[in-house]
Design a protein around this motif. Structure first.
Motif, PDB file in Angstrom:
ATOM      1  N   ILE A 135     -19.427  -8.736  -2.701  1.00  0.00           N
ATOM      2  CA  ILE A 135     -19.023  -9.261  -1.711  1.00  0.00           C
ATOM      3  C   ILE A 135     -18.822  -7.906  -0.461  1.00  0.00           C
ATOM      4  N   THR A 178     -15.433 -17.208   4.410  1.00  0.00           N
ATOM      5  CA  THR A 178     -15.325 -14.966   4.471  1.00  0.00           C
ATOM      6  C   THR A 178     -15.166 -14.343   3.227  1.00  0.00           C
ATOM      7  N   GLY A 179     -14.837 -15.561   1.846  1.00  0.00           N
ATOM      8  CA  GLY A 179     -14.641 -14.471   0.779  1.00  0.00           C
ATOM      9  C   GLY A 179     -13.214 -14.152   0.425  1.00  0.00           C
ATOM     10  N   MET A 182     -13.306 -15.236  -3.174  1.00  0.00           N
ATOM     11  CA  MET A 182     -14.495 -14.317  -4.058  1.00  0.00           C
ATOM     12  C   MET A 182     -13.468 -13.005  -4.376  1.00  0.00           C
ATOM     13  N   ILE A 312     -24.110  -8.347   3.443  1.00  0.00           N
ATOM     14  CA  ILE A 312     -23.906  -9.867   2.873  1.00  0.00           C
ATOM     15  C   ILE A 312     -25.699 -10.969   2.902  1.00  0.00           C
ATOM     16  N   GLY A 340     -19.715 -15.338   5.739  1.00  0.00           N
ATOM     17  CA  GLY A 340     -20.664 -15.471   4.190  1.00  0.00           C
ATOM     18  C   GLY A 340     -21.260 -16.424   3.794  1.00  0.00           C
TER      19      GLY A 340
END
Ligand SMILES: Nc1ncnc2c1ncn2[C@@H]1O[C@H](COP(=O)(O)OP(=O)(O)OP(=O)(O)O)[C@@H](O)[C@H]1O
Length: 391
Positions: A135, A178-179, A182, A312, A340
């Motif tokens: 990340i 945007t993660g 994750m 990223i 991302g």
């Protein structure tokens, strides 16, 4: 031995043979009978199979097994019926099972996990492969998530010693890609917890009564799989501000949200279960879910800044053979407003350009071509004045 004796011995032998023959005849007769019985049974099963295949069945949930029959609740209209069960399913049913019923409500089939809405609506990953190192650009958010989710799982005594309760639920909010997912996967991975994801949109798409049941299932499943991280994506689908309309759909969504709130409220001794949720529509959320004891830790996950975009880019080209003419800092500065997920797509696209050109090395030109292609596609799909998300 005299002739008479020999004759009598032969006679005796003959009589034994006749007896054996008779016995074998009887057995053959029995076997033939059994065969026709089985044949008949086979035909019956075939016919039953055909009817099952050709006639539509309705879905229901088993509520109770009683001496007088089985109480089921039909999906769609919530009608409760006392009904009977096909003999072949007699010993297999349990309360809570999902079943298929025919026109006269008789239970025909026990639905297995694959056809179960629970399995469809939930993604269960016993060991997600995302780690914090995958990340980029949101280090502060990673730190906050570790503090709010990882610490209580790995170091619960720390909270006890200091005398504070860990946050009940962590809400990640920000633009798509945007993660957020994750982050939830990574924290589950790093704590060896099972990752259980439920999409809010799935919760509201199911039959009447199904949403709240799925929420119950979600928490039950997490308890079975402890340690676990529950992740409810698109929570706005079930927890948006109350609307005034009284349509049944809205009432159903409300019920699902109430179930979620009551699960969270009744979850004081949460054990090794942490709850996370994500939304792109923070502005839409009903404040009830943000009260203390519910989602009481809010973490904003923004689009990456320049440095974040560079990081990223590096992460998503880690396994690529990137030529020395590629300058991530320069490229990053052209990718303003890229999330991302957009950057990941750009890297893949650049790789595709290299492959099309028969090269194993990805050059600056490939990134430029990928950028042009993505911008082009973006221009064609953007509706002027339309803001797809707010946060
Ligand atoms: N900060 C990041 N660092 C590295 N990769 C990222 C990052 N954010 C997004 N990605 C890439 O984008 C993909 C999608 O990200 P993710 O599903 O976590 O986004 P999200 O915020 O949950 O999106 P949504 O709100 O649409 O569900 C990831 O699998 C990853 O490839």
């Amino acid at each position: 031995m005299s002739d008479a004796e020999r004759l009598s011995a032969i006679r005796q032998h003959y009589e034994r043979l006749v007896a054996v023959n008779d016995e074998l005849d009887d057995r053959l007769l029995e076997a033939t009978d059994r065969r026709s019985e089985l044949q008949e049974e086979l035909e019956q099963l075939k016919r039953r199979n055909e009817t099952l295949k050709t006639s539509s069945l309705y879905l229901a949930t088993v509520e109770e097994l009683t001496d007088d029959g089985v109480v089921i609740k039909q999906h769609g209209n919530n009608q409760e019926v006392l009904t009977e069960v096909s003999p072949h399913l007699d010993d297999e049913l349990d309360a809570g099972d999902r079943v298929a019923i025919n026109d006269s409500f008789a239970i025909q089939q026990l639905l297995d996990d694959e056809t179960d809405a629970r399995a469809q609506a939930m993604e269960i990953d016993a060991s997600p492969s995302v780690s914090y190192g995958d990340i980029g650009g949101i280090d502060d958010q990673v730190r906050e998530v570790r503090e709010a989710v990882e610490e209580p799982l790995t170091n619960p005594e720390l909270f006890e010693t200091v005398g504070v309760d860990p946050p009940s639920g962590v809400l990640l909010y920000g633009p798509p890609g945007t993660g957020k997912t994750m982050l939830a996967k990574a924290v589950a991975n790093e704590t060896d917890a099972t990752f259980i994801k439920m999409a809010g949109s799935e919760l509201v798409r199911k039959f009447i009564g199904e949403g709240s049941r799925l929420v119950r299932d979600l928490f039950e499943l997490a308890a079975e799989r402890e340690p676990a991280v529950i992740f409810i994506d698109e929570i706005d689908a079930v927890a948006s501000k109350r609307t005034d309309s009284k349509t049944s759909g809205d009432a159903e969504v409300q019920r699902t949200m109430m179930q979620l709130l009551s699960e969270m409220d009744g979850f004081d001794d949460r054990g090794d279960i942490r709850i996370m949720a994500a939304t792109n529509r923070f502005d839409m959320l009903d404040e009830a879910i943000l009260r203390p004891g519910r989602f009481d830790r809010l973490i904003k996950v923004p689009k990456p800044d320049l440095e974040g975009r560079e990081q990223i880019l590096e992460i998503h080209t880690r396994d690529m053979n990137v030529a020395s003419d590629v300058n991530f800092a320069g490229l990053g500065s052209t990718l303003e407003e890229y999330s991302g997920a957009d950057i990941a797509a750009l890297a893949t696209e650049a790789g595709m350009f290299a492959i099309r050109d028969g090269r194993a090395e990805v050059r600056r030109r490939d990134f430029d071509d990928a950028y042009a292609k993505i911008e082009d596609a973006e221009e064609q799909t953007t509706i002027p004045g339309h803001t797809p998300y707010q946060y």
